[in-house]
Design a protein around this motif. Sequence first.
Motif, short mmCIF file in Angstrom:
data_model
loop_
_atom_site.label_atom_id
_atom_site.label_comp_id
_atom_site.label_asym_id
_atom_site.label_seq_id
_atom_site.Cartn_x
_atom_site.Cartn_y
_atom_site.Cartn_z
N HIS A 145 1.03 -1.63 -0.11
CA HIS A 145 -0.26 0.24 0.10
C HIS A 145 0.94 0.85 0.69
O HIS A 145 0.39 2.55 0.32
N GLY A 146 1.71 1.41 -0.01
CA GLY A 146 3.19 2.70 -0.48
C GLY A 146 4.03 1.97 1.08
O GLY A 146 3.62 1.71 1.95
N GLU A 147 5.10 3.26 0.89
CA GLU A 147 5.85 3.28 1.92
C GLU A 147 5.33 4.02 3.01
O GLU A 147 4.47 4.94 3.16
N SER A 166 9.77 5.33 12.48
CA SER A 166 10.41 5.02 13.65
C SER A 166 8.65 4.30 14.20
O SER A 166 8.28 3.53 13.76
N LEU A 167 8.51 3.74 15.20
CA LEU A 167 7.62 2.91 15.95
C LEU A 167 6.74 4.08 17.37
O LEU A 167 7.77 5.08 18.07
N ALA A 168 5.76 4.11 17.05
CA ALA A 168 4.69 4.85 17.95
C ALA A 168 4.14 3.81 18.45
O ALA A 168 3.09 2.70 18.10
N ILE A 169 3.04 3.93 19.47
CA ILE A 169 2.70 3.27 20.83
C ILE A 169 1.29 3.90 20.60
O ILE A 169 1.16 5.24 20.85
N PHE A 170 -0.01 3.54 20.73
CA PHE A 170 -1.40 3.97 21.07
C PHE A 170 -1.76 3.04 21.65
O PHE A 170 -2.05 1.64 22.07
N HIS A 171 -2.83 4.11 23.39
CA HIS A 171 -2.96 3.76 23.65
C HIS A 171 -4.69 3.71 23.47
O HIS A 171 -4.96 4.78 23.99
N PRO A 172 -5.81 2.02 23.30
CA PRO A 172 -6.79 2.65 23.17
C PRO A 172 -7.60 2.73 24.29
O PRO A 172 -7.31 2.39 26.11
N GLU A 214 2.42 13.04 13.34
CA GLU A 214 2.26 14.23 12.85
C GLU A 214 3.30 13.98 10.96
O GLU A 214 5.01 14.27 11.53
N GLY A 215 2.55 14.00 10.30
CA GLY A 215 3.31 14.44 8.57
C GLY A 215 3.97 12.85 8.49
O GLY A 215 4.40 13.09 7.29
N LYS A 216 3.66 12.42 8.94
CA LYS A 216 3.83 10.59 8.83
C LYS A 216 2.40 9.95 7.71
O LYS A 216 1.74 9.93 8.39
N LYS A 217 3.28 9.05 7.15
CA LYS A 217 2.64 7.79 6.16
C LYS A 217 2.95 6.94 7.37
O LYS A 217 4.05 5.90 7.48
N GLY A 242 -2.28 14.85 12.31
CA GLY A 242 -2.06 15.32 10.64
C GLY A 242 -1.42 14.06 10.38
O GLY A 242 -0.12 14.61 9.95
N GLY A 243 -1.36 13.00 11.03
CA GLY A 243 -0.83 11.55 10.19
C GLY A 243 -1.52 11.02 9.14
O GLY A 243 -3.03 11.81 9.12
N GLU A 244 -1.46 10.55 8.07
CA GLU A 244 -1.30 9.27 7.20
C GLU A 244 -1.63 8.19 7.13
O GLU A 244 -0.72 7.39 6.97
N PRO A 245 -2.47 7.70 7.53
CA PRO A 245 -2.75 6.47 7.77
C PRO A 245 -2.98 5.54 5.80
O PRO A 245 -3.91 5.75 5.32
N THR A 246 -2.14 4.31 5.76
CA THR A 246 -1.90 3.93 5.00
C THR A 246 -2.67 2.66 4.25
O THR A 246 -3.29 1.88 3.60
#
Length: 202
Positions: free
Chosen positions: A79-81, A112-118, A142-145, A170-174
Amino acid sequence: MKKKLIAKAQELRQHGFTTGEIADELNVSMDTARWLTLQKAEEKTEAPVDFAINWKSIGGNSTRLSYVSGALSDMALSHGEADTIVGIAVSGVPFATVMADFIEDMTGIDTSLAIFHPNKHRKENDNLEDEGAISTNFGTVEGKKVVIVDDVITSGKTVREVIHTVKDLGGEPTCVTVLIDKAGLSEIEGIPVESLIKISRL
């Protein structure tokens, strides 16, 4: 099997786990986790329709976890980079960590690695409409794919939370990658879902 799940759910509850954390730990829906914690040995009430998933044979072995993460990385890159991998706590984090390394090696892009806490993990939050949060201790979106990673999709509610949060920041989920999709989804909120295993009820 049902008795073992009931016992494990009740043990986790005694240790202070929230219903959401119990659902994640046992890889069942929130409704099933709630049902399991309310059962008494002598009562026979009908269980919600669900599948209990045990992927310990993968999660308990770093080599197998690496192979599975490699397959998820390959599917994500179709689905892209991407330059940020968001792991949904708790069980999506090991896959996301290894995937960030794989994707960086495969694309040459600093990943990079990001962590989401539901929201479902918050003990004091009674508003189930609230959304979770990205940890400030890891990468930003922010500003990341962004590739979103979890172990199991049950209803898609948590993934929707992540998608909204990523977009709000401001991120773009791919795409979304998971080990097992119990809902049989091909997309959520317009974002493609890739799974190694898709369960369909007949």
